[in-house]
Scaffold this active site. Structure first.
Site, short mmCIF file in Angstrom:
data_model
loop_
_atom_site.label_atom_id
_atom_site.label_comp_id
_atom_site.label_asym_id
_atom_site.label_seq_id
_atom_site.Cartn_x
_atom_site.Cartn_y
_atom_site.Cartn_z
CB CYS A 12 -6.45 -0.79 5.32
SG CYS A 12 -4.67 -1.19 5.09
CD GLU A 38 -2.02 4.02 3.34
OE1 GLU A 38 -1.75 3.55 2.36
OE2 GLU A 38 -3.24 4.23 3.77
CB CYS A 42 -2.02 1.72 6.21
SG CYS A 42 -1.31 0.58 4.72
CG HIS A 55 -2.20 -0.92 1.13
ND1 HIS A 55 -3.12 -1.07 2.13
CD2 HIS A 55 -2.46 -1.82 0.24
CE1 HIS A 55 -4.03 -1.87 1.81
NE2 HIS A 55 -3.52 -2.42 0.52
#
Lengths: 143, 143
Positions: A83, A55, A86, A53
Site C-alpha cells: 500500500c 512489510e 508500505c 502491516h
C-alpha cells in the site's frame, strides 16, 4: 532451488499464519545473501495498530538484524502489492529488490503513480494466482 | 487557549527533543477531547529504523491508548508535512484532523497527489516559520 517462487512460498506460509489470527492474509519475508533475515504477517487487528502491516514489521526486523536502517542487498517478498504506507517505508529503506505476488489495483502503490527508490528493482506476478486466492477466499468467508 | 498554535508549540518541543539526539527535528502530538494522548519525535537514527518517523510512533501510541486502531475524533499535529509513508498510515487511521506546520514540497504527500481519508480535515501553515526554521537550521549545522 532458491528461486523467487521458493521464497514467495515462504511468504505465503506467513500469510496462512495470519488467517489463523483472523488477520487479512498478507505475508512478507526479507532475504539477504540467500538467507531469510525477517518474516512477518499482517497483525493490524491483533495489535490494534494500522501500521502493523507485514512489510512494516519485516523492514523494522531486518534493519534490527543488520544493525543498520538501509536494506541494501536485500530482497523483500510480499504476497500482496504494498500500500501507500508500505511503499513509502520501502523507499526510505532503499531495499534492492521487491518481489510482489498479487497486484492490488485499488490500494496498491503502483496505480497511485508512486515509485520506490530509484535503485530498487520491482518484480510482480510471482505465484500471483495463489497470492490472490488466499486474500479473496478470506474476504469471501467473512461476508 | 487550546488553539492549533498552542498544540503546535507542544509538537515543536518534541522536535527540539529530537535535535538533542541528532535526529532530523520533526515532532508530533495527537489530541483527543483537548487532551494530549500521544507525543513523539523522529527516532530513525536512534532506532536504526526508517519507519520510526514521529507520526508513525504517535499513531501507534494513540491507538494503544485508545484501545482501538482508528483515531476518530483525534487531531494530529506535526511540525513537518508527512511523507508518503506517514500519509498512508494516516489514511488507514481515519484520523479526524491533521494540522501541519511547515510544508515539505519534495518529500511531502501533497505534491505527490496523495490524499488522506475522505473524512480527514487537513490544515497547513500553523507556526509555519518556526517549524520550517528548526529543520533548515538543523541541516545547515550538519553541512
Amino acid at each position: 532451488m532458491f528461486t523467487d517462487e521458493y521464497f514467495m512460498r515462504v511468504a505465503l506460509q506467513e500469510a496462512e499464519a495470519a488467517i489463523e489470527k483472523e488477520e487479512v492474509p498478507v505475508g512478507c519475508i526479507i532475504v539477504a545473501n540467500g538467507r531469510i533475515i525477517a518474516r512477518a504477517h499482517n497483525l493490524t487487528e491483533t495489535l490494534n495498530d494500522v501500521t502493523a502491516h507485514a512489510e512494516m514489521q519485516a523492514i523494522t526486523s531486518a534493519a534490527n538484524y543488520l544493525g543498520g536502517k538501509y536494506l541494501l542487498n536485500c530482497t523483500l517478498y510480499v504476497t500482496l502489492e504494498p500500500c501507500v504506507m508500505c511503499s513509502g517505508a520501502l523507499s526510505w529503506s532503499q531495499v534492492s529488490k521487491v518481489v510482489i505476488g498479487a497486484r492490488d489495483p485499488q490500494r496498491g502503490f503502483i496505480n497511485k503513480n508512486l515509485s520506490l527508490h530509484p535503485k530498487t528493482e520491482v518484480v510482480t506476478g510471482v505465484l500471483e494466482q495463489e497470492c490472490s486466492t488466499i486474500v479473496k477466499d478470506f474476504f469471501k468467508r467473512r461476508r
